[in-house]
Design a protein around this motif. Structure first.
Motif, mmCIF file in Angstrom:
data_model
loop_
_atom_site.group_PDB
_atom_site.id
_atom_site.type_symbol
_atom_site.label_atom_id
_atom_site.label_comp_id
_atom_site.label_asym_id
_atom_site.label_seq_id
_atom_site.Cartn_x
_atom_site.Cartn_y
_atom_site.Cartn_z
ATOM 1 N N TYR A 75 -14.579 12.577 -74.618
ATOM 2 C CA TYR A 75 -14.822 11.287 -73.989
ATOM 3 C C TYR A 75 -14.212 10.219 -74.870
ATOM 4 O O TYR A 75 -14.507 10.133 -76.064
ATOM 5 N N LEU A 76 -13.336 9.392 -74.261
ATOM 6 C CA LEU A 76 -12.630 8.340 -74.982
ATOM 7 C C LEU A 76 -13.099 6.979 -74.483
ATOM 8 O O LEU A 76 -12.910 6.644 -73.305
ATOM 9 N N GLY A 77 -13.729 6.202 -75.351
ATOM 10 C CA GLY A 77 -14.102 4.830 -75.031
ATOM 11 C C GLY A 77 -13.185 3.899 -75.796
ATOM 12 O O GLY A 77 -13.266 3.805 -77.022
ATOM 13 N N PHE A 96 -5.186 16.214 -73.697
ATOM 14 C CA PHE A 96 -6.524 16.766 -73.501
ATOM 15 C C PHE A 96 -6.600 17.471 -72.156
ATOM 16 O O PHE A 96 -6.110 16.966 -71.149
ATOM 17 N N SER A 97 -7.232 18.629 -72.142
ATOM 18 C CA SER A 97 -7.365 19.364 -70.887
ATOM 19 C C SER A 97 -8.608 18.949 -70.109
ATOM 20 O O SER A 97 -8.648 19.060 -68.880
ATOM 21 N N ARG A 98 -9.626 18.465 -70.811
ATOM 22 C CA ARG A 98 -10.853 18.013 -70.162
ATOM 23 C C ARG A 98 -11.262 16.697 -70.829
ATOM 24 O O ARG A 98 -11.860 16.702 -71.900
ATOM 25 N N VAL A 99 -10.930 15.595 -70.174
ATOM 26 C CA VAL A 99 -11.145 14.300 -70.810
ATOM 27 C C VAL A 99 -11.580 13.265 -69.787
ATOM 28 O O VAL A 99 -11.213 13.346 -68.609
ATOM 29 N N ARG A 100 -12.385 12.324 -70.244
ATOM 30 C CA ARG A 100 -12.729 11.164 -69.434
ATOM 31 C C ARG A 100 -12.489 9.925 -70.287
ATOM 32 O O ARG A 100 -12.855 9.902 -71.460
ATOM 33 N N VAL A 101 -11.874 8.914 -69.682
ATOM 34 C CA VAL A 101 -11.500 7.696 -70.404
ATOM 35 C C VAL A 101 -12.178 6.499 -69.742
ATOM 36 O O VAL A 101 -12.148 6.352 -68.512
ATOM 37 N N SER A 102 -12.778 5.647 -70.564
ATOM 38 C CA SER A 102 -13.363 4.395 -70.064
ATOM 39 C C SER A 102 -13.120 3.318 -71.110
ATOM 40 O O SER A 102 -12.585 3.582 -72.190
#
Length: 293
Positions: A75-77, A96-102
């Motif tokens: 998780y990238l904030g 990244f193969s499994r990532v969420r960005v906010s």
């Protein structure tokens, strides 16, 4: 075999305008490193490069190949993620193969309040407010010094400079603060030059002087904090804060508003439960549970 969140390795990134922190947490413990700035609005390519450098440093610290970390739920904030298009650009730029960005507001909220209903008011160099209740999240502010950042350290100093110029024009009586600022810069013209050329961070660095003046009851400094506190109260209420919910002040200047808040918000004040990087780790665990077989 399905794993629980507690024994799943996850990676978190807290990227800001002055530094980027990365953390890895799993059965083998926690590892954390810090690299340079990662604001994707003011410097997209550099931000991506710093995140890559951070992952490589984290891999060395954890004694694992970097490729493994890029395959870890992450998780990238990040500061500067203003919409979904920017988030997708970051996702596409990193392997990244499994990532969420906010943006970094979400991880700050998660770190400060966890899953508890309430409002976070962050007042550092910039400012924003964040609300959560029953899984619903709302944000206000965080648009930068050009268009907002009310109640931030930058805003406090800019307001003090502005009223100092008012005192020069004879529109308000001079105070110890306005006299001190004029003495510090030497002239009204020097104040104008400084505010027109200095970075928001350099301007915000003068905030402790305004805080100290307000604590001494300076008649120019106190109304600045009263106005900032009124803004926090108005926005928190507009977002949905109600009696019984928590209210958290963070950032270098945030706690200085405590004495200026209305009684309801003062009674609701809590210390932040954790840092934004911990909030990012928590959100990474949620992502891991969503993607586990």
């Amino acid at each position: 075999m399905t794993k629980g969140a507690a024994d799943t390795t996850v990676l978190a990134v807290d990227g800001g305008g002055t530094r980027c922190r990365l953390a890895l947490f799993g059965p083998n413990g926690r590892h954390q490193v810090e690299v340079g700035p990662a604001n994707v609005f003011s410097g997209f390519e550099r931000a991506v490069a710093e995140i890559r450098l951070g992952v490589e440093a984290l891999a060395r610290d954890a004694n694992v190949p970097a490729d493994i970390l890029f395959d870890t739920p992450a998780y990238l904030g990040l500061a500067g993620v203003t919409d979904d298009q920017v988030a997708r650009a970051v996702t596409d730029a990193l392997p990244f193969s499994r990532v969420r960005v906010s943006d970094d507001r979400r991880i700050a909220l998660r770190g400060a309040l966890g899953e508890t209903d309430g409002v976070l008011a962050h007042c550092g160099t910039g400012s924003f407010l964040a609300f959560q209740a029953q899984g619903r999240v709302r944000f206000a502010g965080g648009w930068g010094w050009q268009l907002g950042d009310q109640a931030s350290a930058y805003w406090v100093v800019r307001s003090a400079m502005s009223v100092t110029l008012d005192s020069v024009d004879g529109l308000i009586p001079a105070s110890d603060l306005t006299r001190a600022l004029l003495s510090r810069f030497g002239s009204s013209g020097a104040i104008v030059d400084f505010c027109g050329t200095a970075s928001p961070g350099d301007i915000a660095a003068l905030a402790p002087d305004i805080c100290a003046a307000a604590q001494k009851g300076d008649p120019v400094a106190r109304p600045i904090f009263e106005s900032g506190a009124a803004y926090l109260d108005t926005v928190a209420t507009s977002l949905g804060w109600r009696d019984g919910m928590e209210f958290c002040l963070t950032g270098g200047i945030g706690p200085h508003y405590q004495d200026y808040l209305p009684s309801g918000l003062r009674a609701a004040l809590v210390e932040p439960a954790a840092d934004p990087i911990d909030g990012a780790l928590d959100l990474a665990r949620m992502l891991a549970m969503e993607t586990l077989p």
